[in-house]
Design an enzyme around this catalytic site. Structure first.
Site, short mmCIF file in Angstrom:
data_model
loop_
_atom_site.label_atom_id
_atom_site.label_comp_id
_atom_site.label_asym_id
_atom_site.label_seq_id
_atom_site.Cartn_x
_atom_site.Cartn_y
_atom_site.Cartn_z
N PRO A 2 0.84 -1.21 0.00
CA PRO A 2 0.00 0.00 0.00
C PRO A 2 0.87 1.26 0.00
O PRO A 2 1.81 1.35 0.78
CB PRO A 2 -0.78 -0.10 1.31
CG PRO A 2 -0.59 -1.48 1.81
CD PRO A 2 0.67 -2.00 1.20
N GLU A 3 0.57 2.18 -0.91
CA GLU A 3 1.30 3.44 -0.96
C GLU A 3 0.37 4.55 -0.45
O GLU A 3 -0.71 4.27 0.03
CB GLU A 3 1.74 3.71 -2.41
CG GLU A 3 2.59 2.57 -2.99
CD GLU A 3 3.08 2.83 -4.40
OE1 GLU A 3 3.22 4.00 -4.78
OE2 GLU A 3 3.33 1.85 -5.13
N HIS A 91 -5.16 -14.87 8.83
CA HIS A 91 -4.01 -13.96 9.02
C HIS A 91 -4.32 -12.72 9.84
O HIS A 91 -3.75 -11.66 9.59
CB HIS A 91 -3.43 -13.54 7.67
CG HIS A 91 -3.16 -14.68 6.73
ND1 HIS A 91 -2.23 -15.65 7.02
CD2 HIS A 91 -3.70 -15.02 5.53
CE1 HIS A 91 -2.20 -16.54 6.03
NE2 HIS A 91 -3.10 -16.17 5.12
N ARG A 153 22.92 14.87 -6.39
CA ARG A 153 22.60 13.44 -6.26
C ARG A 153 22.81 12.73 -7.58
O ARG A 153 22.27 13.16 -8.61
CB ARG A 153 21.15 13.23 -5.83
CG ARG A 153 20.80 13.88 -4.54
CD ARG A 153 20.99 12.93 -3.39
NE ARG A 153 21.28 13.70 -2.19
CZ ARG A 153 21.87 13.21 -1.11
NH1 ARG A 153 22.26 11.95 -1.10
NH2 ARG A 153 22.08 13.96 -0.06
#
Ligand SMILES: [Zn+2]
Length: 293
Positions: A2-3, A91, A153
């Site tokens: 899940p984001e 679960h 970066r």
């Protein structure tokens, strides 16, 4: 996993069901969930407290409880929160009984999900300061901030976008979709993006996350809504998990590559590969041909 949009979907569904209610009993069946606290310690700290607010920061659900006690819950790979699940699914890691006989279960087949107890607003703030960067749907998510974070970066932009300490909440799905929309190759070095590219990427990230929230998340593994229904953003993927299919923009075949250690989907016609000289900025260039002095 899940984001941000999936966690935000859960938060929006759950908040009206739990806010104002008391955690009457909490039963932690899996000690991994509450580590380093023992399940009984965590249960004692939570039981009897009222849910003042259910918030979100990055991919965390933040339970703010009476007495300035907070629970930062992370769903990790396969965590879900189900409301009034009957019969109880497999679960189950945590059972929560709320006032007025409301029941929640935290289900997590792979058991990576966690709950972290934080005593006081300051502890909560510090916890997130150490772990999370810019919140992409808030005002501080500006091109100026992104440019400053990316300066110098050399890591690929995909890795930069996935790094929760820089941008909070974006994972593999929304990174792929946003980079495609912004026409930026996932392997382009983060520090080499132009101002215009950052503007496109910032907009594309916001667009992808908001579209994900509107579609109530994407279900590719175990993500479900609190009532067990699946999200639908997977039906709107342009590149993610679409290797071999034509790009919706240009018709070129979407390919799967490796970036930031993750399976990454890209249209190499819309998203031009960085030139060798750009990947290795220290490589010598033929003199007299450098662009602009
Ligand atoms: Zn394309």
């Amino acid at each position: 996993m899940p984001e941000l949009p999936e966690v935000e979907t859960i938060r929006r569904q759950l908040a009206p069901l739990v806010e104002g209610h008391t955690l009457v009993n909490v039963e932690i069946l899996d000690p991994r969930w509450s580590r380093p606290l023992a399940p009984s310690e965590m249960e004692d700290a939570l039981e009897g407290r009222r849910v003042r607010r259910l918030g979100r920061r990055g991919k965390y659900l933040v339970w703010s409880l009476s007495g300035d006690v907070h629970l930062a819950q992370h769903l990790r790979m396969t965590g879900t929160v189900l409301y009034q699940a009957d019969p109880e699914p497999a679960h189950v890691r945590v059972r929560i009984g709320l006032s007025r006989k409301r029941r929640l279960v935290i289900v997590d087949p792979r058991r990576f999900g966690t709950g972290e107890l934080l005593l006081g607003g300051e502890a909560l703030e510090r916890f997130f300061e150490q772990r999370l960067g810019l919140e992409p749907l808030e005002d501080r998510f500006t091109v100026e901030h992104l440019l400053a974070l990316a300066r110098g970066r050399t890591a690929p932009i995909k890795a930069f976008v996935l790094d929760q300490r820089r941008i909070a909440g974006v994972g593999n799905i929304y990174a792929d979709e946003a980079l495609h929309r912004a026409r930026i190759h996932p392997l382009a070095p983060a520090g080499k993006l132009s101002l215009e590219q950052w503007e496109r990427l910032r907009e594309a990230l916001i667009w992808a996350l908001q579209a994900g929230i509107e579609a109530r998340g994407a279900t590719i593994d175990d993500f479900r809504h609190v009532d067990g229904v699946w999200g639908s953003f997977q039906d709107r993927f342009q590149v993610h998990r679409r290797a071999g299919e034509p790009c919706s923009t240009c018709g070129t075949q979407v390919v799967k590559i490796r970036a930031a250690g993750r399976g990454t989907y890209v249209c190499e016609s819309c998203q031009a590969r960085p030139r060798a000289g750009r990947v290795k900025p220290r490589a010598a260039r033929p003199s007299g041909r450098s662009a602009g002095r």
